[in-house]
Scaffold this motif. Sequence first.
Motif, PDB file in Angstrom:
ATOM      1  N   SER A 359       0.828  -1.204   0.000  1.00  0.00           N
ATOM      2  CA  SER A 359       0.000   0.000   0.000  1.00  0.00           C
ATOM      3  C   SER A 359       0.863   1.255   0.000  1.00  0.00           C
ATOM      4  O   SER A 359       0.540   2.250  -0.663  1.00  0.00           O
ATOM      5  CB  SER A 359      -0.925   0.008   1.222  1.00  0.00           C
ATOM      6  N   LEU A 360       1.985   1.219   0.733  1.00  0.00           N
ATOM      7  CA  LEU A 360       2.882   2.375   0.783  1.00  0.00           C
ATOM      8  C   LEU A 360       3.520   2.634  -0.574  1.00  0.00           C
ATOM      9  O   LEU A 360       3.640   3.793  -1.000  1.00  0.00           O
ATOM     10  CB  LEU A 360       3.966   2.145   1.837  1.00  0.00           C
ATOM     11  N   VAL A 361       3.913   1.580  -1.265  1.00  0.00           N
ATOM     12  CA  VAL A 361       4.477   1.736  -2.613  1.00  0.00           C
ATOM     13  C   VAL A 361       3.452   2.390  -3.534  1.00  0.00           C
ATOM     14  O   VAL A 361       3.761   3.322  -4.282  1.00  0.00           O
ATOM     15  CB  VAL A 361       4.922   0.372  -3.172  1.00  0.00           C
ATOM     16  N   ILE A 362       2.222   1.909  -3.486  1.00  0.00           N
ATOM     17  CA  ILE A 362       1.162   2.481  -4.322  1.00  0.00           C
ATOM     18  C   ILE A 362       0.936   3.944  -3.959  1.00  0.00           C
ATOM     19  O   ILE A 362       0.752   4.800  -4.836  1.00  0.00           O
ATOM     20  CB  ILE A 362      -0.139   1.667  -4.161  1.00  0.00           C
ATOM     21  N   ALA A 363       0.970   4.264  -2.666  1.00  0.00           N
ATOM     22  CA  ALA A 363       0.765   5.647  -2.220  1.00  0.00           C
ATOM     23  C   ALA A 363       1.869   6.561  -2.739  1.00  0.00           C
ATOM     24  O   ALA A 363       1.605   7.696  -3.173  1.00  0.00           O
ATOM     25  CB  ALA A 363       0.700   5.712  -0.694  1.00  0.00           C
ATOM     26  N   ILE A 364       3.119   6.097  -2.723  1.00  0.00           N
ATOM     27  CA  ILE A 364       4.242   6.901  -3.220  1.00  0.00           C
ATOM     28  C   ILE A 364       4.059   7.210  -4.697  1.00  0.00           C
ATOM     29  O   ILE A 364       4.264   8.339  -5.157  1.00  0.00           O
ATOM     30  CB  ILE A 364       5.575   6.166  -2.968  1.00  0.00           C
ATOM     31  N   ILE A 365       3.676   6.187  -5.456  1.00  0.00           N
ATOM     32  CA  ILE A 365       3.445   6.390  -6.885  1.00  0.00           C
ATOM     33  C   ILE A 365       2.304   7.373  -7.114  1.00  0.00           C
ATOM     34  O   ILE A 365       2.377   8.257  -7.978  1.00  0.00           O
ATOM     35  CB  ILE A 365       3.145   5.041  -7.565  1.00  0.00           C
ATOM     36  N   ALA A 366       1.236   7.255  -6.312  1.00  0.00           N
ATOM     37  CA  ALA A 366       0.085   8.149  -6.459  1.00  0.00           C
ATOM     38  C   ALA A 366       0.450   9.592  -6.125  1.00  0.00           C
ATOM     39  O   ALA A 366      -0.057  10.528  -6.754  1.00  0.00           O
ATOM     40  CB  ALA A 366      -1.061   7.669  -5.573  1.00  0.00           C
ATOM     41  N   VAL A 367       1.322   9.792  -5.138  1.00  0.00           N
ATOM     42  CA  VAL A 367       1.790  11.148  -4.821  1.00  0.00           C
ATOM     43  C   VAL A 367       2.547  11.728  -6.006  1.00  0.00           C
ATOM     44  O   VAL A 367       2.361  12.902  -6.379  1.00  0.00           O
ATOM     45  CB  VAL A 367       2.688  11.124  -3.563  1.00  0.00           C
ATOM     46  N   GLN A 368       3.400  10.917  -6.625  1.00  0.00           N
ATOM     47  CA  GLN A 368       4.142  11.374  -7.806  1.00  0.00           C
ATOM     48  C   GLN A 368       3.177  11.768  -8.920  1.00  0.00           C
ATOM     49  O   GLN A 368       3.338  12.821  -9.555  1.00  0.00           O
ATOM     50  CB  GLN A 368       5.080  10.265  -8.291  1.00  0.00           C
ATOM     51  N   TRP A 369       2.173  10.926  -9.180  1.00  0.00           N
ATOM     52  CA  TRP A 369       1.179  11.271 -10.197  1.00  0.00           C
ATOM     53  C   TRP A 369       0.466  12.572  -9.864  1.00  0.00           C
ATOM     54  O   TRP A 369       0.255  13.422 -10.731  1.00  0.00           O
ATOM     55  CB  TRP A 369       0.153  10.152 -10.321  1.00  0.00           C
ATOM     56  N   SER A 370       0.062  12.724  -8.594  1.00  0.00           N
ATOM     57  CA  SER A 370      -0.678  13.920  -8.185  1.00  0.00           C
ATOM     58  C   SER A 370       0.128  15.171  -8.435  1.00  0.00           C
ATOM     59  O   SER A 370      -0.390  16.177  -8.959  1.00  0.00           O
ATOM     60  CB  SER A 370      -1.071  13.820  -6.710  1.00  0.00           C
ATOM     61  N   LEU A 371       1.421  15.140  -8.080  1.00  0.00           N
ATOM     62  CA  LEU A 371       2.269  16.305  -8.291  1.00  0.00           C
ATOM     63  C   LEU A 371       2.445  16.600  -9.782  1.00  0.00           C
ATOM     64  O   LEU A 371       2.419  17.764 -10.202  1.00  0.00           O
ATOM     65  CB  LEU A 371       3.634  16.070  -7.638  1.00  0.00           C
ATOM     66  N   GLU A 372       2.610  15.545 -10.593  1.00  0.00           N
ATOM     67  CA  GLU A 372       2.756  15.746 -12.036  1.00  0.00           C
ATOM     68  C   GLU A 372       1.482  16.336 -12.644  1.00  0.00           C
ATOM     69  O   GLU A 372       1.553  17.194 -13.527  1.00  0.00           O
ATOM     70  CB  GLU A 372       3.074  14.412 -12.708  1.00  0.00           C
ATOM     71  N   ARG A 373       0.328  15.893 -12.154  1.00  0.00           N
ATOM     72  CA  ARG A 373      -0.929  16.311 -12.773  1.00  0.00           C
ATOM     73  C   ARG A 373      -1.417  17.657 -12.258  1.00  0.00           C
ATOM     74  O   ARG A 373      -2.277  18.293 -12.876  1.00  0.00           O
ATOM     75  CB  ARG A 373      -1.990  15.225 -12.550  1.00  0.00           C
ATOM     76  N   ILE A 374      -0.882  18.107 -11.125  1.00  0.00           N
ATOM     77  CA  ILE A 374      -1.197  19.465 -10.668  1.00  0.00           C
ATOM     78  C   ILE A 374      -0.533  20.479 -11.583  1.00  0.00           C
ATOM     79  O   ILE A 374      -1.122  21.491 -11.927  1.00  0.00           O
ATOM     80  CB  ILE A 374      -0.707  19.664  -9.210  1.00  0.00           C
TER      81      ILE A 374
END
Length: 374
Positions: A359-374
């Motif tokens: 779950s932590l790995v998935i969360a890290i990837i999702a944070v990266q996506w969120s920053l890129e898409r902002i």
Amino acid sequence: MKIFIRHLLCGVCLFLVSTAQAHQLSTSYITLDATNDSQFTGSWQINVTDLEQQIAFDLNQDGDIAWHEITAKHSAISDFVLTSLTAKSTAAKSIDEQACAFSSSAPLQLDSHFNQPYVVIALQLACPTAASNDALTLAYTAFFDSDANHKAIVTINQQTRVISKDNAAQTFDFATSSYLTTFNQYVYQGVLHIWLGLDHILFLIALLLTCVLVRKTSKWQGIESKATIFKHTAWIVTAFTLAHSITLTATAMQLVSPNSRWVELGIAISVLFAALNNIWPLVIRLGWVTFAFGLLHGMGFASVLGELGLSSDYQLLSVLAFNLGVEIGQLAILVVALPVLIWARNYQWYQKWVMPAGSLVIAIIAVQWSLERI
């Protein structure tokens, strides 16, 4: 066991982070209509970024591509057309194919798809037989060497085909209906997208990680009853499926027009929430939350279908077939993942290490996506 799991998770983390990009489609559009029995006219629309990989437009090397730099390469573009497209016609009651000739001489034009600039190249196709009444086979070789996921949406006389690297030649039989071919192609594209769409896969996996667990005394524990596991999983998957089917259909049929930038950001946030909720539970059972996030994912699926384009003669069929393909791809993931999770659910190493770490790995990837898409 713990050392093995730690190394395994590190490898998974590095792999996922290195591939943690939302699927971006490279798509071109070819449209041809018969002007008489043996001639067709239309256009080929190509993303400027894709075409620039084949033809150097930036003449002054300033990092920007100006329209005059594109038009200056008209001759090279015409040559590219002739080397990338070939066609053969087949007369009725005959197995002999005869080569058709492409040409492109009209001035270039500029258009856009999904806020991306496209060069519009005029096409003429001349065949020695009455191809518009019989069959025409189009072979397409552009861009596959640089992008194996590239697609070409080809519409000839209102019949639409999706050309890919594995199906680079398509036959248009104008004497018969194409609804079955259209259906099969859009089902395939739906399956392909869910398997290539890492954000959708990680969202589904984040949900499945705790479908086999129950929260007791502030700890995750394995659910003993497999029937209960299937019930929880069915509710989660049904909520997700129903939600994204609604918005996929509504968006693809242009009943709603969401901002794709905010949709993609919302999808990244949904993955982040689902992953963090496994580690620090705020919502124990995510049924209705999954439904809400599924609405966003459906809009994301629709944006891909929009890039692919709908069959001009079977629009609703294209939407339904693509949606069915998404469901088939999703069920395939479920069939593989759920038995493994059921087997692992009662082990301490799964409850204390694998589930939280995954779950932590998935969360890290999702944070990266969120920053890129902002």
